[in-house]
Design a protein around this motif. Structure first.
Motif, PDB file in Angstrom:
ATOM      1  N   GLY A 151       0.806  -1.214   0.000  1.00 13.14           N
ATOM      2  CA  GLY A 151       0.000   0.000   0.000  1.00 13.14           C
ATOM      3  C   GLY A 151       0.838   1.262   0.000  1.00 13.14           C
ATOM      4  O   GLY A 151       0.279   2.361   0.036  1.00 13.14           O
ATOM      5  N   TYR A 152       2.166   1.105  -0.051  1.00 12.46           N
ATOM      6  CA  TYR A 152       3.053   2.265  -0.055  1.00 12.46           C
ATOM      7  C   TYR A 152       3.932   2.220  -1.297  1.00 12.46           C
ATOM      8  O   TYR A 152       4.195   1.155  -1.877  1.00 12.46           O
ATOM      9  CB  TYR A 152       3.937   2.282   1.191  1.00 12.46           C
ATOM     10  N   GLU A 153       4.398   3.381  -1.694  1.00  8.49           N
ATOM     11  CA  GLU A 153       5.338   3.452  -2.809  1.00  8.49           C
ATOM     12  C   GLU A 153       6.477   4.393  -2.454  1.00  8.49           C
ATOM     13  O   GLU A 153       6.302   5.348  -1.685  1.00  8.49           O
ATOM     14  CB  GLU A 153       4.632   3.906  -4.086  1.00  8.49           C
ATOM     15  N   ALA A 154       7.660   4.082  -3.014  1.00  2.33           N
ATOM     16  CA  ALA A 154       8.876   4.839  -2.704  1.00  2.33           C
ATOM     17  C   ALA A 154       9.144   5.862  -3.788  1.00  2.33           C
ATOM     18  O   ALA A 154       8.986   5.583  -4.989  1.00  2.33           O
ATOM     19  CB  ALA A 154      10.059   3.889  -2.564  1.00  2.33           C
ATOM     20  N   GLY A 155       9.562   7.055  -3.371  1.00  2.00           N
ATOM     21  CA  GLY A 155       9.959   8.087  -4.315  1.00  2.00           C
ATOM     22  C   GLY A 155      11.404   7.902  -4.739  1.00  2.00           C
ATOM     23  O   GLY A 155      12.057   6.903  -4.416  1.00  2.00           O
ATOM     24  N   ASN A 156      11.939   8.856  -5.456  1.00  2.00           N
ATOM     25  CA  ASN A 156      13.324   8.804  -5.899  1.00  2.00           C
ATOM     26  C   ASN A 156      14.253   9.187  -4.748  1.00  2.00           C
ATOM     27  O   ASN A 156      14.008  10.163  -4.045  1.00  2.00           O
ATOM     28  CB  ASN A 156      13.552   9.735  -7.089  1.00  2.00           C
TER      29      ASN A 156
END
Length: 416
Positions: A151-156
């Motif tokens: 349910g989470y996503e990582a940025g750069n």
């Protein structure tokens, strides 16, 4: 030319004179060695090897022995005096003027004591490999072997340094193919701001040791955001019913405290009040701790990410209270058969504390008050009674009075 009589006598007696001097020297040597004999011993202390003269642009990459062992011969007086000094023996390895390459370098001894004979020492020569010190810059490669929580996503990621410099022996620096920093974001649910140790990697992916990296660490920042349709909410345990009278509820906790819910309809998730309830837990007449698993009361169209049941721990303890028992008799214990005892007063009051359910069942027969009179003789004493309670969990708070006057007198016998 005619020789003088004196010269002729000297010449004639010269062999005898030389023999006398030689004999005197031998006698002196024997006398000295008999009082201060020469002994051959292993030098008892470790002698560290001292390195001198290495060019700052070079480095020794071969393994250097740290110390030497040696055997010396010296008079006993020298062993007991000069050779006891911490600096009496030094082992010097001088590499002044040596360039990169393989060298056999002698180990030289400096002995600050006389007379001393070196019998042997080891090692006396060291095989030394000298290399030039190299420096080379590499780009920092950030490795991410994992993903954030469901349910989470990582940025750069953002690094505060782009490159790092490797310093060390040429043979090791030439093996470096990459500088890595490893960032583990497994189960990450919030923004990352951390320092990572840099590692030099060879072509086989192995870490190279024996070199230095500048800087040693790199700071990494990364945003972790929750995807649409997902939301973290706290768990609220719902209970019904009342625990047993005389007991109190001390704690209710859930594991996990927070769950992630998901719906294909993001508005349904956004409309949640920030918590989600369990199905009701019935506490009717409960009087002890319990651990149960409860399902969540999920709205239609919503699921829980992960386990859908919640482990609920309930702590229940009896309510503490107190009770006063009055006019309790005092018993004797260990009284001599020829003595009688008179107590003043002969009855006491006692205040007890404990769980209310236990106190409600307590009767005077559960409490025994006595005075141990073993080994006491005739006389008057001020003694503290002892208390025995045959129910667990009940404590004595106070005994009134705390001391009793005890009069011991001979037992009267009937004259008839």
């Amino acid at each position: 030319m005619k020789k003088s009589p004196v010269f002729e006598r000297f010449t004639k007696n010269l062999p005898s004179l030389v023999s006398a001097v030689a004999l005197a020297v031998v006698v002196w040597v024997l006398a000295v060695t008999s009082t201060d004999p020469v002994e051959k011993r292993n030098f008892g202390r470790a002698v560290p090897i001292e390195l001198f003269g290495l060019d700052p642009s070079l480095v020794i990459t071969s393994e250097m022995p740290e110390e030497i062992t040696l055997t010396l011969s010296a008079p006993v007086s020298t062993w007991d005096s000069e050779l006891t000094s911490s600096n009496a023996v030094r082992a010097i390895v001088d590499v002044s003027g040596l360039n990169a390459g393989d060298h056999l370098v002698p180990v030289n001894l400096q002995i600050d004591a006389q007379p001393v004979k070196v019998e042997n020492y080891s090692p006396d020569v060291i095989e030394t490999i000298i290399e030039e010190i190299y420096s080379e810059s590499f780009n920092i490669h950030l490795i991410q072997p994992s993903s954030p929580g469901i349910g989470y996503e990582a940025g750069n990621p953002t690094l505060n340094k782009e490159t790092a410099t490797v310093n060390g022996p040429a043979s090791l620096v030439n093996q470096v193919v990459e500088i890595q920093a490893v960032l583990d974001i497994s189960q990450a649910k919030e923004n990352i701001d951390t320092d990572l140790v840099l590692k030099a990697i060879d072509e086989n992916g192995l870490i190279i040791s024996g070199i230095s990296i500048s800087p040693e660490e790199v700071n990494v920042q990364m945003d972790i955001t929750q995807r649409g349709g997902y939301r973290n909410v706290t768990v609220k345990v719902v209970t019904i019913g009342q625990i047993e009278s005389g007991y109190r509820l001390t704690n209710i906790s859930s594991n996990p405290l927070v769950v992630t819910v998901f719906s294909t309809d993001p508005e349904l998730v956004n409309d949640l009040p920030g918590f989600i309830e369990t199905q009701p837990l019935n506490l009717s007449d409960a009087n002890d701790d319990m651990v149960v698993s409860l399902p969540l009361d999920l709205p239609s169209g919503m699921t829980v990410v992960g386990e859908s049941t919640i482990k609920v721990s309930v702590s229940i303890a009896p309510i503490q209270g107190s009770i006063t028992l009055t006019n309790l008799p005092i018993e004797t214990e260990g009284l001599d058969a020829g003595l009688s005892a008179i107590f003043s007063p002969d009855r006491v009051d006692i205040i007890l504390s404990g769980p209310l359910p236990t106190l409600d069942e307590l009767i005077t027969g559960n409490v025994r008050i006595f005075i141990d009179l073993a080994d006491f003789e005739e006389g008057t004493y001020q003694l503290e009674p002892s208390v025995e309670i045959n129910i667990q969990g009940v404590l004595v708070q106070s005994l009134l009075p705390a001391t009793i006057e005890v009069e011991l007198s001979p037992l009267k016998t009937d004259p008839n």
